[in-house]
Structure formats: C-alpha cells, structure tokens
Design a protein around this motif. Structure first.
Motif, PDB file in Angstrom:
ATOM      1  N   PHE A 212       3.834   5.472  -6.014  1.00 47.21           N
ATOM      2  CA  PHE A 212       3.867   5.392  -7.322  1.00 47.21           C
ATOM      3  C   PHE A 212       2.743   6.445  -7.764  1.00 47.21           C
ATOM      4  CE2 PHE A 212       5.167   0.899  -7.039  1.00 47.21           C
ATOM      5  CZ  PHE A 212       6.638   1.339  -7.412  1.00 47.21           C
ATOM      6  N   ILE A 213       1.621   6.503  -7.112  1.00 45.58           N
ATOM      7  CA  ILE A 213       0.680   7.477  -7.411  1.00 45.58           C
ATOM      8  C   ILE A 213       1.088   8.730  -7.098  1.00 45.58           C
ATOM      9  CG2 ILE A 213      -1.801   8.328  -6.698  1.00 45.58           C
ATOM     10  CD1 ILE A 213      -2.264   5.310  -5.842  1.00 45.58           C
ATOM     11  N   GLY A 214       1.793   9.150  -6.368  1.00 41.06           N
ATOM     12  CA  GLY A 214       2.533  10.487  -5.981  1.00 41.06           C
ATOM     13  C   GLY A 214       3.654  10.971  -7.413  1.00 41.06           C
ATOM     14  N   GLN A 215       3.886   9.817  -7.878  1.00 39.18           N
ATOM     15  CA  GLN A 215       5.146   9.943  -8.845  1.00 39.18           C
ATOM     16  C   GLN A 215       4.049   9.937 -10.212  1.00 39.18           C
ATOM     17  OE1 GLN A 215       7.895   7.057  -7.997  1.00 39.18           O
ATOM     18  NE2 GLN A 215       9.128   8.352  -6.542  1.00 39.18           N
ATOM     19  N   ASN A 216       2.761   9.757 -10.286  1.00 45.05           N
ATOM     20  CA  ASN A 216       2.156   9.935 -11.669  1.00 45.05           C
ATOM     21  C   ASN A 216       2.380   8.101 -12.385  1.00 45.05           C
ATOM     22  OD1 ASN A 216       0.473  12.224 -11.192  1.00 45.05           O
ATOM     23  ND2 ASN A 216       2.173  13.211 -12.214  1.00 45.05           N
ATOM     24  N   ARG A 217       2.500   7.252 -11.680  1.00 39.07           N
ATOM     25  CA  ARG A 217       2.901   6.064 -12.285  1.00 39.07           C
ATOM     26  C   ARG A 217       1.805   5.085 -11.921  1.00 39.07           C
ATOM     27  NH1 ARG A 217       7.483   4.646 -14.427  1.00 39.07           N
ATOM     28  NH2 ARG A 217       6.126   2.885 -15.395  1.00 39.07           N
TER      29      ARG A 217
ATOM     30  N   ALA B 230      -4.340  -6.367  16.872  1.00 42.01           N
ATOM     31  CA  ALA B 230      -3.369  -6.990  15.834  1.00 42.01           C
ATOM     32  C   ALA B 230      -3.961  -7.743  14.916  1.00 42.01           C
ATOM     33  CB  ALA B 230      -2.084  -7.717  16.587  1.00 42.01           C
ATOM     34  N   GLY B 231      -3.720  -7.490  13.452  1.00 40.10           N
ATOM     35  CA  GLY B 231      -4.552  -8.066  12.410  1.00 40.10           C
ATOM     36  C   GLY B 231      -5.868  -7.711  12.323  1.00 40.10           C
ATOM     37  N   LEU B 232      -6.099  -6.990  13.194  1.00 37.73           N
ATOM     38  CA  LEU B 232      -7.822  -6.676  12.993  1.00 37.73           C
ATOM     39  C   LEU B 232      -7.888  -4.921  12.542  1.00 37.73           C
ATOM     40  CD1 LEU B 232      -9.352  -8.008  16.377  1.00 37.73           C
ATOM     41  CD2 LEU B 232      -9.169  -8.968  13.907  1.00 37.73           C
ATOM     42  N   ALA B 233      -6.967  -4.449  12.681  1.00 43.83           N
ATOM     43  CA  ALA B 233      -6.818  -3.149  12.400  1.00 43.83           C
ATOM     44  C   ALA B 233      -5.380  -2.462  12.028  1.00 43.83           C
ATOM     45  CB  ALA B 233      -7.555  -2.127  13.298  1.00 43.83           C
ATOM     46  N   GLU B 234      -5.161  -1.428  11.031  1.00 40.63           N
ATOM     47  CA  GLU B 234      -3.883  -0.982  10.679  1.00 40.63           C
ATOM     48  C   GLU B 234      -3.563  -0.101  11.867  1.00 40.63           C
ATOM     49  OE1 GLU B 234      -3.394   1.322   7.233  1.00 40.63           O
ATOM     50  OE2 GLU B 234      -4.040  -0.356   5.927  1.00 40.63           O
ATOM     51  N   GLY B 235      -2.109  -0.314  12.198  1.00 35.41           N
ATOM     52  CA  GLY B 235      -1.593   0.502  13.360  1.00 35.41           C
ATOM     53  C   GLY B 235      -1.694   1.826  13.071  1.00 35.41           C
ATOM     54  N   ARG B 236      -1.729   2.367  11.932  1.00 33.56           N
ATOM     55  CA  ARG B 236      -1.966   3.940  11.490  1.00 33.56           C
ATOM     56  C   ARG B 236      -3.240   4.127  12.052  1.00 33.56           C
ATOM     57  NH1 ARG B 236      -0.644   5.162   5.594  1.00 33.56           N
ATOM     58  NH2 ARG B 236       1.282   3.750   6.054  1.00 33.56           N
ATOM     59  N   ALA B 237      -4.225   3.409  11.655  1.00 38.21           N
ATOM     60  CA  ALA B 237      -5.527   4.012  12.076  1.00 38.21           C
ATOM     61  C   ALA B 237      -5.945   3.868  13.617  1.00 38.21           C
ATOM     62  CB  ALA B 237      -6.487   2.906  11.223  1.00 38.21           C
TER      63      ALA B 237
ATOM     64  N   ASP C  92       0.097   2.920 -13.269  1.00 37.20           N
ATOM     65  CA  ASP C  92       0.331   1.346 -13.852  1.00 37.20           C
ATOM     66  C   ASP C  92       1.141   0.490 -12.792  1.00 37.20           C
ATOM     67  OD1 ASP C  92       2.786   3.243 -14.380  1.00 37.20           O
ATOM     68  OD2 ASP C  92       3.502   1.868 -15.718  1.00 37.20           O
ATOM     69  N   LEU C  93       2.133   1.219 -12.132  1.00 30.89           N
ATOM     70  CA  LEU C  93       2.802   0.246 -11.186  1.00 30.89           C
ATOM     71  C   LEU C  93       2.117   0.322  -9.909  1.00 30.89           C
ATOM     72  CD1 LEU C  93       6.559   2.246 -11.417  1.00 30.89           C
ATOM     73  CD2 LEU C  93       5.633  -0.027 -12.446  1.00 30.89           C
ATOM     74  N   ALA C  94       1.398   1.543  -9.490  1.00 33.67           N
ATOM     75  CA  ALA C  94       0.489   1.258  -8.354  1.00 33.67           C
ATOM     76  C   ALA C  94      -0.516   0.345  -8.525  1.00 33.67           C
ATOM     77  CB  ALA C  94      -0.172   2.649  -8.243  1.00 33.67           C
ATOM     78  N   ASP C  95      -1.403   0.278  -9.813  1.00 31.44           N
ATOM     79  CA  ASP C  95      -2.229  -0.924  -9.946  1.00 31.44           C
ATOM     80  C   ASP C  95      -1.724  -2.295  -9.753  1.00 31.44           C
ATOM     81  OD1 ASP C  95      -4.077   1.248 -10.512  1.00 31.44           O
ATOM     82  OD2 ASP C  95      -3.943   0.743 -12.585  1.00 31.44           O
ATOM     83  N   VAL C  96      -0.534  -2.350 -10.210  1.00 27.65           N
ATOM     84  CA  VAL C  96       0.001  -3.848 -10.012  1.00 27.65           C
ATOM     85  C   VAL C  96       0.376  -4.017  -8.423  1.00 27.65           C
ATOM     86  CG1 VAL C  96       2.266  -5.196 -10.082  1.00 27.65           C
ATOM     87  CG2 VAL C  96       1.606  -3.816 -12.209  1.00 27.65           C
ATOM     88  N   GLU C  97       1.012  -3.239  -7.647  1.00 31.54           N
ATOM     89  CA  GLU C  97       1.191  -3.273  -6.432  1.00 31.54           C
ATOM     90  C   GLU C  97      -0.382  -3.533  -5.517  1.00 31.54           C
ATOM     91  OE1 GLU C  97       3.723  -3.352  -4.162  1.00 31.54           O
ATOM     92  OE2 GLU C  97       5.088  -2.940  -5.865  1.00 31.54           O
TER      93      GLU C  97
ATOM     94  N   LYS D 263       1.004  -1.009  -0.136  1.00 30.50           N
ATOM     95  CA  LYS D 263      -0.088  -0.312  -0.056  1.00 30.50           C
ATOM     96  C   LYS D 263       0.878   1.161  -0.052  1.00 30.50           C
ATOM     97  CE  LYS D 263      -4.132  -1.922   2.162  1.00 30.50           C
ATOM     98  NZ  LYS D 263      -4.862  -1.947   3.560  1.00 30.50           N
ATOM     99  N   ASP D 264       1.939   1.175   0.688  1.00 26.68           N
ATOM    100  CA  ASP D 264       2.809   2.233   0.859  1.00 26.68           C
ATOM    101  C   ASP D 264       3.441   2.685  -0.335  1.00 26.68           C
ATOM    102  OD1 ASP D 264       2.316   2.694   3.415  1.00 26.68           O
ATOM    103  OD2 ASP D 264       3.942   1.690   4.149  1.00 26.68           O
ATOM    104  N   SER D 265       3.871   1.441  -1.180  1.00 27.16           N
ATOM    105  CA  SER D 265       4.527   1.509  -2.590  1.00 27.16           C
ATOM    106  C   SER D 265       3.555   2.182  -3.469  1.00 27.16           C
ATOM    107  CB  SER D 265       4.996   0.249  -3.011  1.00 27.16           C
ATOM    108  OG  SER D 265       5.959  -0.308  -2.177  1.00 27.16           O
TER     109      SER D 265
END
Length: 149
Positions: free
Chosen positions: A69-74, A132-139, A76-81, A63-65
């Motif tokens: 990629f979206i920030g770099q206007n890529r 743990a495992g039920l929600a993202e740490g960031r959230a 295509d690469l974001a969709d793969v990730e 997700k971070d990648s």
C-alpha cells in the motif's frame, strides 16, 4: 486460559470499548483459529503453538500488505493494516533484538559446524525451529547469509 479463549475474551472487551480496529483484527484471528480447529484431523483442538503460528502468519501478511500500500501511495490503507498488526503482535512472544538474534545464530552456526554459504540450508533448518516466534524468518535468513559469507 489458552490463546483461543484469550482472543475471544479480548473480542468482548473490544466490543464494549467500541474499539473497531481491535475488534476487526481479533475477529479475523478468531476466524482463522476456528478454521484450524475444524480442519480435517484437528479434532476440534487448537494448540497455543498452532495459534501462535497463525498469528505470526497474519502479522507477516499485514506487514507485507502495508508495504504494498505504501508503494502505491495509499498510506491510509497501510495505516489500517499496521494498526491491526499492532493488535495481533500483543499475542506474540517478545521478539529478539538484532544483537540477541546475531548471538543466537552464531551459536547455531557453531553447533552445526557450518563454514560457508553451502551450509545455509543446514543452519536455516535448525535456526527456524529454535527461533520460531522469536524472530522473523526474513531477518534470520538475512543474518545467516551475512555470517556465512
């Protein structure tokens, strides 16, 4: 069937179905599983709990990648990730909804007796273990900050 065996079986299914996205994602997961099993002190054992942590880490990295990629206007690469992330998320437990997460965190805050932002560490320690495992740490972190503010 444990998580390692399930991933191995799904790799075979992806090969038969010629599903390149799933195959690449699952092979990556299996690579990390094998590394964890052969790590010093692991005794060639990978618990499902450890396997889930590995998958969670890979999902977060994906997700971070994709964001980068979206920030770099890529796109295509974001969709793969994001496609690979979707394959890996199948193995994770169902994530909590924002409402469920808020209820759980409020209960943890009450349980720990936290009253201000100074107690965030105490709450995060308990919340990270329980959720743990039920929600993202960031959230979890964001919501704890809001509720203690």
């Amino acid at each position: 069937m444990d998580l390692f065996e399930r991933v191995s079986e799904d790799i075979k299914q992806a090969m038969k179905a010629k599903d390149k996205v799933s195959l690449e994602a699952l092979r990556n997961v299996k690579k990390y599983f094998i590394e964890a099993k052969t790590a010093p002190g692991a005794n060639d054992i990978l618990t499902d709990e450890a396997g889930l942590k590995i998958i969670q880490k890979l999902v977060k990295q994906g997700k971070d990648s994709a964001e980068i990629f979206i920030g770099q206007n890529r796109q295509d690469l974001a969709d793969v990730e994001l496609a690979q992330v979707k394959v890996m998320e199948v193995y994770l437990p169902k994530q909590m909804s924002p409402e469920e997460l808020e209820v759980a965190i409020k209960a943890i805050i009450a349980e720990t007796g936290a009253s201000s932002a100074k107690d965030m560490g105490k709450v995060m320690g308990v919340a990270s273990k329980k959720l743990a495992g039920l929600a993202e740490g960031r959230a979890i972190s964001t919501l704890v900050k809001e509720l203690l503010a």
